[in-house]
Design a protein around this motif. Structure first.
Motif, short mmCIF file in Angstrom:
data_model
loop_
_atom_site.label_atom_id
_atom_site.label_comp_id
_atom_site.label_asym_id
_atom_site.label_seq_id
_atom_site.Cartn_x
_atom_site.Cartn_y
_atom_site.Cartn_z
N LYS A 114 -14.21 38.97 -56.08
CA LYS A 114 -14.39 38.48 -54.97
C LYS A 114 -13.05 37.82 -54.53
O LYS A 114 -12.55 38.05 -53.36
CB LYS A 114 -15.30 37.32 -54.78
CG LYS A 114 -16.84 37.85 -54.73
CD LYS A 114 -17.66 36.97 -54.31
CE LYS A 114 -19.18 37.57 -54.67
NZ LYS A 114 -20.06 36.50 -54.10
N LEU A 115 -12.28 37.28 -55.43
CA LEU A 115 -10.85 36.96 -55.20
C LEU A 115 -9.71 37.93 -54.80
O LEU A 115 -9.02 37.81 -54.15
CB LEU A 115 -10.37 36.23 -56.40
CG LEU A 115 -10.78 34.57 -56.38
CD1 LEU A 115 -10.35 34.04 -57.87
CD2 LEU A 115 -10.28 34.09 -55.29
N LEU A 116 -10.07 39.41 -55.32
CA LEU A 116 -9.06 40.27 -55.11
C LEU A 116 -9.40 40.82 -53.53
O LEU A 116 -8.53 41.07 -52.88
CB LEU A 116 -9.70 41.51 -56.09
CG LEU A 116 -9.09 41.45 -57.22
CD1 LEU A 116 -9.74 42.58 -58.33
CD2 LEU A 116 -7.55 41.35 -57.60
N ARG A 117 -10.78 40.46 -52.96
CA ARG A 117 -10.89 40.75 -51.71
C ARG A 117 -10.46 39.74 -50.74
O ARG A 117 -10.42 39.50 -49.56
CB ARG A 117 -12.23 41.29 -51.44
CG ARG A 117 -12.56 42.52 -52.17
CD ARG A 117 -14.23 42.92 -51.60
NE ARG A 117 -15.13 41.92 -52.27
CZ ARG A 117 -15.72 42.12 -53.61
NH1 ARG A 117 -14.98 43.06 -54.37
NH2 ARG A 117 -16.78 41.44 -53.77
N ARG A 118 -10.60 38.22 -51.42
CA ARG A 118 -9.96 37.30 -50.43
C ARG A 118 -9.25 36.40 -51.24
O ARG A 118 -9.37 35.10 -51.88
CB ARG A 118 -11.60 36.49 -50.29
CG ARG A 118 -12.58 37.26 -49.66
CD ARG A 118 -13.70 36.09 -49.58
NE ARG A 118 -13.39 34.90 -48.67
CZ ARG A 118 -13.30 34.60 -47.26
NH1 ARG A 118 -13.52 35.70 -46.49
NH2 ARG A 118 -12.92 33.42 -46.79
N PRO A 119 -8.04 36.77 -51.42
CA PRO A 119 -7.01 36.00 -52.33
C PRO A 119 -6.56 34.74 -51.79
O PRO A 119 -6.46 33.87 -52.71
CB PRO A 119 -5.66 36.72 -52.43
CG PRO A 119 -5.86 37.90 -51.47
CD PRO A 119 -7.40 38.03 -51.10
N PHE A 120 -6.89 34.59 -50.56
CA PHE A 120 -6.52 33.23 -49.87
C PHE A 120 -7.73 32.05 -50.18
O PHE A 120 -7.19 30.97 -49.66
CB PHE A 120 -6.50 33.30 -48.18
CG PHE A 120 -7.65 34.43 -47.87
CD1 PHE A 120 -8.76 33.60 -47.37
CD2 PHE A 120 -7.41 35.56 -47.47
CE1 PHE A 120 -9.61 34.56 -46.85
CE2 PHE A 120 -8.28 36.50 -47.18
CZ PHE A 120 -9.63 35.63 -46.76
N ASP A 121 -8.51 32.43 -50.95
CA ASP A 121 -9.66 31.49 -51.52
C ASP A 121 -9.05 30.73 -52.96
O ASP A 121 -9.77 29.81 -53.07
CB ASP A 121 -11.00 32.11 -51.75
CG ASP A 121 -11.76 32.33 -50.67
OD1 ASP A 121 -11.41 31.99 -49.59
OD2 ASP A 121 -12.84 32.92 -50.84
N LEU A 122 -8.27 31.41 -53.07
CA LEU A 122 -7.64 31.03 -54.61
C LEU A 122 -7.17 29.25 -54.74
O LEU A 122 -7.62 28.59 -55.54
CB LEU A 122 -6.19 31.66 -55.29
CG LEU A 122 -6.12 31.48 -56.48
CD1 LEU A 122 -7.30 31.45 -57.57
CD2 LEU A 122 -4.78 32.30 -56.87
N PRO A 123 -6.54 28.82 -53.65
CA PRO A 123 -6.19 27.42 -53.76
C PRO A 123 -7.48 26.46 -53.77
O PRO A 123 -7.51 25.44 -54.62
CB PRO A 123 -5.23 27.17 -52.23
CG PRO A 123 -4.71 28.51 -52.29
CD PRO A 123 -5.78 29.67 -52.70
N GLU A 124 -8.48 26.86 -52.80
CA GLU A 124 -9.60 25.73 -52.76
C GLU A 124 -10.36 26.11 -54.11
O GLU A 124 -10.99 25.15 -54.56
CB GLU A 124 -10.34 26.58 -51.60
CG GLU A 124 -9.76 26.08 -50.34
CD GLU A 124 -10.95 26.29 -48.93
OE1 GLU A 124 -11.83 25.92 -48.82
OE2 GLU A 124 -10.59 27.85 -48.73
N LEU A 125 -10.40 27.37 -54.69
CA LEU A 125 -11.22 27.64 -55.99
C LEU A 125 -10.55 26.99 -56.90
O LEU A 125 -11.14 26.42 -57.80
CB LEU A 125 -11.02 29.16 -56.32
CG LEU A 125 -12.11 29.41 -57.25
CD1 LEU A 125 -13.78 29.18 -56.89
CD2 LEU A 125 -12.02 31.23 -57.65
#
Length: 146
Positions: free
Chosen positions: A107-118
């Motif tokens: 999922k992170l590969l499809r939504r890398p901008f989620d990484l900081p929140e994750l």
């Protein structure tokens, strides 16, 4: 919390523990699904006067009531009621509580901008775990007295 409440309004009174460092919430909302948005958490907070949402405590509370025994809730919260969970966390935790790392990475590969929140949620979870471990002897001692 002093109370665990469910979506259908059933409240379960928790046995009070004395833990001076506790930042405990007076009411915990027991959800049957992951609540990911801050807006939905705010609605729950307003409707049920709950400042914490989890998916486990109400099941324990219900079972304790059915068996006629008291229960207490000790939680470390990684995502407070004002914090949304990034969409890549959906399905990240299996039923047994373990993390589905491969699915989350996909999922992170499809939504890398989620990484900081994750990362922030992960850091908060680690901090909560560290706090629980540091206070485990006092918590266990308190439980043993009750």
């Amino acid at each position: 919390p002093r109370m665990v409440i469910t979506a259908d309004g059933i409240g379960y009174e928790a046995h009070a523990l004395t833990w001076p460092e506790s930042k405990g919430s007076p009411v915990l909302f027991g959800a049957d699904r992951v609540i990911t948005t801050a807006a939905e958490k705010a609605k729950i907070a307003q409707s049920f006067e709950a400042s914490v949402v989890d998916m486990e405590s109400h099941t324990v509370a219900r079972a304790a009531k059915e068996k006629g025994i008291s229960f207490s809730v000790i939680r470390a919260v990684a995502d407070g009621c004002t914090q949304a969970l990034p969409p890549s966390t959906e399905g990240a935790v299996r039923e047994d509580g373990s993390v589905n790392t491969l699915q989350t990475l996909g999922k992170l590969l499809r939504r890398p901008f989620d990484l900081p929140e994750l990362i922030a949620v992960g850091q908060q979870a680690a901090k909560g775990t560290k706090t629980l471990r540091a206070h485990a002897p006092a918590l266990l001692s308190g439980l043993a007295r009750h």
